[in-house]
Design a protein around this motif. Sequence first.
Motif, PDB file in Angstrom:
ATOM      1  N   SER A  19       0.807  -1.217   0.000  1.00 55.17           N
ATOM      2  CA  SER A  19       0.000   0.000   0.000  1.00 55.17           C
ATOM      3  C   SER A  19       0.842   1.271   0.000  1.00 55.17           C
ATOM      4  CB  SER A  19      -0.942   0.021   1.207  1.00 55.17           C
ATOM      5  OG  SER A  19      -0.188   0.164   2.398  1.00 55.17           O
ATOM      6  N   GLY A  20       2.134   1.149   0.321  1.00 58.26           N
ATOM      7  CA  GLY A  20       3.003   2.314   0.358  1.00 58.26           C
ATOM      8  C   GLY A  20       3.033   3.005   1.704  1.00 58.26           C
ATOM      9  N   GLU A  21       2.351   2.459   2.674  1.00 62.18           N
ATOM     10  CA  GLU A  21       2.290   3.078   3.998  1.00 62.18           C
ATOM     11  C   GLU A  21       3.657   3.083   4.681  1.00 62.18           C
ATOM     12  OE1 GLU A  21       0.073   2.437   8.274  1.00 62.18           O
ATOM     13  OE2 GLU A  21      -0.727   1.464   6.502  1.00 62.18           O
ATOM     14  N   ALA A  22       4.484   2.101   4.407  1.00 64.99           N
ATOM     15  CA  ALA A  22       5.800   1.999   5.035  1.00 64.99           C
ATOM     16  C   ALA A  22       6.790   3.012   4.462  1.00 64.99           C
ATOM     17  CB  ALA A  22       6.351   0.592   4.878  1.00 64.99           C
ATOM     18  N   ALA A  23       6.480   3.632   3.347  1.00 57.81           N
ATOM     19  CA  ALA A  23       7.397   4.592   2.719  1.00 57.81           C
ATOM     20  C   ALA A  23       7.663   5.779   3.642  1.00 57.81           C
ATOM     21  CB  ALA A  23       6.832   5.080   1.389  1.00 57.81           C
ATOM     22  N   TYR A  24       6.652   6.253   4.329  1.00 58.68           N
ATOM     23  CA  TYR A  24       6.841   7.387   5.244  1.00 58.68           C
ATOM     24  C   TYR A  24       7.755   6.994   6.408  1.00 58.68           C
ATOM     25  CZ  TYR A  24       5.982  11.221   8.465  1.00 58.68           C
ATOM     26  OH  TYR A  24       6.141  12.277   9.316  1.00 58.68           O
ATOM     27  N   ASP A  25       7.570   5.801   6.934  1.00 61.16           N
ATOM     28  CA  ASP A  25       8.428   5.332   8.030  1.00 61.16           C
ATOM     29  C   ASP A  25       9.880   5.247   7.581  1.00 61.16           C
ATOM     30  OD1 ASP A  25       6.149   5.138   9.583  1.00 61.16           O
ATOM     31  OD2 ASP A  25       5.866   2.999   9.129  1.00 61.16           O
ATOM     32  N   ARG A  26      10.108   4.748   6.367  1.00 59.03           N
ATOM     33  CA  ARG A  26      11.474   4.688   5.832  1.00 59.03           C
ATOM     34  C   ARG A  26      12.040   6.088   5.640  1.00 59.03           C
ATOM     35  NH1 ARG A  26       9.377   0.465   2.832  1.00 59.03           N
ATOM     36  NH2 ARG A  26       9.057   1.787   1.020  1.00 59.03           N
ATOM     37  N   TYR A  27      11.214   7.028   5.170  1.00 61.76           N
ATOM     38  CA  TYR A  27      11.655   8.409   4.981  1.00 61.76           C
ATOM     39  C   TYR A  27      12.085   9.036   6.313  1.00 61.76           C
ATOM     40  CZ  TYR A  27      10.959  13.446   5.112  1.00 61.76           C
ATOM     41  OH  TYR A  27      11.110  14.785   5.362  1.00 61.76           O
ATOM     42  N   VAL A  28      11.279   8.861   7.347  1.00 58.83           N
ATOM     43  CA  VAL A  28      11.593   9.431   8.656  1.00 58.83           C
ATOM     44  C   VAL A  28      12.886   8.824   9.201  1.00 58.83           C
ATOM     45  CG1 VAL A  28      10.833   9.618  11.064  1.00 58.83           C
ATOM     46  CG2 VAL A  28       9.223  10.042   9.207  1.00 58.83           C
ATOM     47  N   ALA A  29      13.038   7.520   9.093  1.00 55.54           N
ATOM     48  CA  ALA A  29      14.247   6.860   9.576  1.00 55.54           C
ATOM     49  C   ALA A  29      15.471   7.375   8.818  1.00 55.54           C
ATOM     50  CB  ALA A  29      14.126   5.350   9.422  1.00 55.54           C
ATOM     51  N   HIS A  30      15.350   7.524   7.520  1.00 54.97           N
ATOM     52  CA  HIS A  30      16.461   8.025   6.701  1.00 54.97           C
ATOM     53  C   HIS A  30      16.800   9.471   7.074  1.00 54.97           C
ATOM     54  CE1 HIS A  30      18.988   8.602   3.172  1.00 54.97           C
ATOM     55  NE2 HIS A  30      18.352   9.750   2.986  1.00 54.97           N
ATOM     56  N   ALA A  31      15.790  10.304   7.225  1.00 55.66           N
ATOM     57  CA  ALA A  31      16.022  11.711   7.555  1.00 55.66           C
ATOM     58  C   ALA A  31      16.667  11.854   8.933  1.00 55.66           C
ATOM     59  CB  ALA A  31      14.704  12.480   7.505  1.00 55.66           C
ATOM     60  N   ARG A  32      16.207  11.092   9.899  1.00 55.18           N
ATOM     61  CA  ARG A  32      16.767  11.155  11.257  1.00 55.18           C
ATOM     62  C   ARG A  32      18.203  10.640  11.293  1.00 55.18           C
ATOM     63  NH1 ARG A  32      13.535  14.538  13.353  1.00 55.18           N
ATOM     64  NH2 ARG A  32      11.454  13.861  13.888  1.00 55.18           N
ATOM     65  N   THR A  33      18.500   9.639  10.490  1.00 57.23           N
ATOM     66  CA  THR A  33      19.848   9.079  10.463  1.00 57.23           C
ATOM     67  C   THR A  33      20.842  10.047   9.844  1.00 57.23           C
ATOM     68  OG1 THR A  33      18.955   6.856  10.271  1.00 57.23           O
ATOM     69  CG2 THR A  33      21.245   7.139   9.641  1.00 57.23           C
ATOM     70  N   ASP A  35      20.467  13.474   9.178  1.00 54.02           N
ATOM     71  CA  ASP A  35      20.549  14.801   9.792  1.00 54.02           C
ATOM     72  C   ASP A  35      19.508  14.901  10.899  1.00 54.02           C
ATOM     73  OD1 ASP A  35      21.024  17.409  10.452  1.00 54.02           O
ATOM     74  OD2 ASP A  35      20.380  18.252   8.546  1.00 54.02           O
ATOM     75  N   PRO A  36      19.871  14.536  12.119  1.00 54.24           N
ATOM     76  CA  PRO A  36      18.907  14.534  13.227  1.00 54.24           C
ATOM     77  C   PRO A  36      18.296  15.905  13.517  1.00 54.24           C
ATOM     78  CG  PRO A  36      20.912  13.375  13.848  1.00 54.24           C
ATOM     79  CD  PRO A  36      21.170  14.024  12.522  1.00 54.24           C
ATOM     80  N   ALA A  37      18.979  16.977  13.144  1.00 51.13           N
ATOM     81  CA  ALA A  37      18.469  18.318  13.431  1.00 51.13           C
ATOM     82  C   ALA A  37      17.510  18.826  12.348  1.00 51.13           C
ATOM     83  CB  ALA A  37      19.630  19.293  13.573  1.00 51.13           C
ATOM     84  N   ALA A  38      17.451  18.151  11.224  1.00 49.76           N
ATOM     85  CA  ALA A  38      16.604  18.599  10.113  1.00 49.76           C
ATOM     86  C   ALA A  38      15.124  18.409  10.443  1.00 49.76           C
ATOM     87  CB  ALA A  38      16.939  17.829   8.843  1.00 49.76           C
ATOM     88  N   GLU A  39      14.312  19.284   9.898  1.00 46.90           N
ATOM     89  CA  GLU A  39      12.863  19.175  10.091  1.00 46.90           C
ATOM     90  C   GLU A  39      12.321  18.100   9.157  1.00 46.90           C
ATOM     91  OE1 GLU A  39       8.944  21.958   9.522  1.00 46.90           O
ATOM     92  OE2 GLU A  39      10.836  22.902  10.107  1.00 46.90           O
ATOM     93  N   VAL A  40      11.512  17.212   9.702  1.00 47.63           N
ATOM     94  CA  VAL A  40      10.938  16.111   8.932  1.00 47.63           C
ATOM     95  C   VAL A  40       9.545  16.522   8.476  1.00 47.63           C
ATOM     96  CG1 VAL A  40      10.203  13.706   9.055  1.00 47.63           C
ATOM     97  CG2 VAL A  40      12.261  14.435  10.249  1.00 47.63           C
ATOM     98  N   MET A  41       9.227  16.237   7.218  1.00 45.81           N
ATOM     99  CA  MET A  41       7.890  16.551   6.696  1.00 45.81           C
ATOM    100  C   MET A  41       6.832  15.772   7.461  1.00 45.81           C
ATOM    101  SD  MET A  41       8.010  16.618   2.547  1.00 45.81           S
ATOM    102  CE  MET A  41       9.102  15.246   2.238  1.00 45.81           C
ATOM    103  N   THR A  42       5.667  16.348   7.554  1.00 33.28           N
ATOM    104  CA  THR A  42       4.534  15.618   8.124  1.00 33.28           C
ATOM    105  C   THR A  42       4.121  14.538   7.138  1.00 33.28           C
ATOM    106  OG1 THR A  42       2.893  17.061   7.112  1.00 33.28           O
ATOM    107  CG2 THR A  42       3.700  17.683   9.312  1.00 33.28           C
TER     108      THR A  42
END
Length: 65
Positions: A19-33, A35-42
């Motif tokens: 369904s593509g629902e896991a794509a957001y979780d992968r995006y958040v994990a990648h962004a946090r890894t 650049d932890p200080a970067a703002e993550v999209m909702t």
Amino acid sequence: MSSARRLFARVRYFVREFSGEAAYDRYVAHARTHDPAAEVMTRRAFERARVDAREADPREGFRCC
């Protein structure tokens, strides 16, 4: 873990991937890894950007109408 619980976990995994629902979780994990200080999209902004990118590229998400 019981076999029913393992089966449910596998089905849930495949449904989320399909369904593509896991794509957001992968995006958040990648962004946090990276650049932890970067703002993550909702989730809403992420999905909007994902749909816009898919519709902008004629090879992705082909729709005739």
